[in-house]
Design an enzyme around this catalytic site. Structure first.
Site, PDB file in Angstrom:
ATOM      1  N   LYS A   1       0.875  -1.177   0.000  1.00  0.00           N
ATOM      2  CA  LYS A   1       0.000   0.000   0.000  1.00  0.00           C
ATOM      3  C   LYS A   1       0.911   1.225   0.000  1.00  0.00           C
ATOM      4  O   LYS A   1       1.689   1.410   0.944  1.00  0.00           O
ATOM      5  CB  LYS A   1      -0.897  -0.017   1.240  1.00  0.00           C
TER       6      LYS A   1
ATOM      7  N   GLY B   1      -7.779   9.097  10.222  1.00  0.00           N
ATOM      8  CA  GLY B   1      -8.083   9.162  11.655  1.00  0.00           C
ATOM      9  C   GLY B   1      -9.069  10.251  12.048  1.00  0.00           C
ATOM     10  O   GLY B   1      -9.339  10.437  13.228  1.00  0.00           O
TER      11      GLY B   1
ATOM     12  N   ALA C   1      -9.627   5.658   4.796  1.00  0.00           N
ATOM     13  CA  ALA C   1      -9.406   6.854   5.618  1.00  0.00           C
ATOM     14  C   ALA C   1     -10.666   7.700   5.818  1.00  0.00           C
ATOM     15  O   ALA C   1     -11.396   7.991   4.879  1.00  0.00           O
ATOM     16  CB  ALA C   1      -8.305   7.747   5.050  1.00  0.00           C
ATOM     17  N   GLY C   2     -10.881   8.089   7.049  1.00  0.00           N
ATOM     18  CA  GLY C   2     -11.987   8.985   7.371  1.00  0.00           C
ATOM     19  C   GLY C   2     -13.267   8.279   7.767  1.00  0.00           C
ATOM     20  O   GLY C   2     -14.180   8.905   8.302  1.00  0.00           O
TER      21      GLY C   2
ATOM     22  N   ASN D   1      -9.446   1.746  10.310  1.00  0.00           N
ATOM     23  CA  ASN D   1      -8.513   1.547  11.415  1.00  0.00           C
ATOM     24  C   ASN D   1      -9.009   2.234  12.676  1.00  0.00           C
ATOM     25  O   ASN D   1      -9.560   1.609  13.576  1.00  0.00           O
ATOM     26  CB  ASN D   1      -7.109   2.019  11.029  1.00  0.00           C
ATOM     27  N   THR D   2      -8.875   3.559  12.720  1.00  0.00           N
ATOM     28  CA  THR D   2      -9.189   4.308  13.942  1.00  0.00           C
ATOM     29  C   THR D   2     -10.601   4.034  14.482  1.00  0.00           C
ATOM     30  O   THR D   2     -10.775   3.858  15.693  1.00  0.00           O
ATOM     31  CB  THR D   2      -9.032   5.822  13.680  1.00  0.00           C
TER      32      THR D   2
END
Lengths: 260, 68
Positions: free
Chosen positions: A98, A159, A185-186, A207-208
């Site tokens: 990635k 994040g 992301a986001g 993730n977050t």
């Protein structure tokens, strides 16, 4: 009904890709990974820190038979990303990478020029390349042309949990892409993930939103359900939006008659 | 004896003729998920036994860490 995600010739049942950052421990990561049903996880490559004890993250994921997608996080330009990719290939024996190049630490937005440059070199070097990009349809196209496996447009800064702020641009990418689109992301809530799938995304990366949750395992289950729901809704075909009401019951006509 | 720089900050003195695999074993870093660069050249795993560490070399050992 079979509905596999195919990446670089490999088939996956799960369309949820997880990041490995911010988990309380390797044990929580492993339990969450299991609960999420994810079959692909991403991680970074860094110099060994000899002073602090680092949680081993490769072994717990391998135990679950999860495909490792190393990333070049921390790279500020193409040269550093290429170096990180080659290190990861040597460390893990995988050609998946990635590509993440974000020189600006405040917003961590990917540098499109360095990303395109790094991807060119890595594709030629035989890597299976997954670039993390701004939701830029033109860049997505250019990357597709040079032979990346998938594109990973962002919904909002890493994040930030702001959801799909780039929705309209992701929509264009989805309409014109010939390679899988992984919304990355986001994504802050399961509903964001469901929305991405309803729009036609092939996969999402989270993730977050999971790792920083007070109950990461429960949140993993929530994301798993949302991803599956969104994907099924897309396959089934969503209702067409209308500005006026459309009766759901033929009773309405009958009532009109009765009221006369 | 030879002096090498390990991970940018540690100056280490090693015996002449120490191989990369001997060094990694000593540091408990001869394990899965690790990659090594010497003077920014990435070293292939199957050559660790043949690489002799020399005075002034920069040895960087990398591993996989959590991240999205």
């Amino acid at each position: 009904m079979s509905d596999k995600l195919v990446l670089a010739g490999r088939e996956f049942d799960s369309r949820l890709i997880i990041g490995t950052g911010k988990y309380a421990s390797a044990e929580v990561l492993q339990k969450s990974a299991l609960a999420s049903g994810a079959q692909i996880a991403t991680m970074a490559v860094k110099r060994v820190d000899v002073k602090t004890h680092q949680d081993e993250i490769v072994a717990p994921l391998k135990e679950l038979n999860i495909t490792l997608m190393p990333n070049t996080s921390g790279a500020k330009n193409a040269r550093e990303a290429i170096f990180a990719a080659r290190l990861a290939r040597e460390a893990l024996g995988t050609d998946w990478i990635k590509v993440e190049i974000h020189p600006d630490v405040r917003y961590l937005l990917p540098d499109p020029i360095e990303t395109l440059e790094a991807c060119k070199v890595l594709v030629e070097d035989g890597f299976k390349v997954f670039p993390y990009i701004q939701a830029d349809p033109v860049l997505a196209r250019r990357l597709e042309e040079i032979g990346v496996i998938a594109v990973m447009p962002l919904g909002a800064p890493i994040g930030s949990a702001q959801g799909l702020q780039t929705k309209a641009m992701i929509d264009i990418i989805l309409k014109q892409s010939h390679v899988p689109v992984i919304v990355d992301a986001g994504i802050g809530a399961p509903s964001d993930a469901a929305l991405a799938f309803e729009m036609g995304a092939d996969a999402v990366m989270v993730n977050t939103a999971i790792a920083a949750s007070a109950d990461a395992v429960l949140m993993s289950e929530a994301f798993k359900a949302a991803c599956e729901a969104g994907r099924k809704a897309y396959k089934a075909g969503l209702a067409i939006k209308s500005t006026s009401a459309k009766a759901t019951s033929p009773m309405e006509a009958f009532l009109k008659e009765a009221m006369k | 004896m030879a002096q090498i720089t390990f991970n940018q900050e540690h100056k280490l003195t090693i015996k002449d003729g120490t191989t990369l695999s001997e060094f990694l074993k000593e540091q408990q870093l001869l394990k899965e998920g690790v990659a090594v660069a010497i003077d920014e050249d990435i070293i292939k795993k199957d050559t660790y036994d043949n690489v002799i560490l020399k005075d002034g070399m920069n040895v960087d050992v990398y591993n996989m860490v959590s991240g999205g």
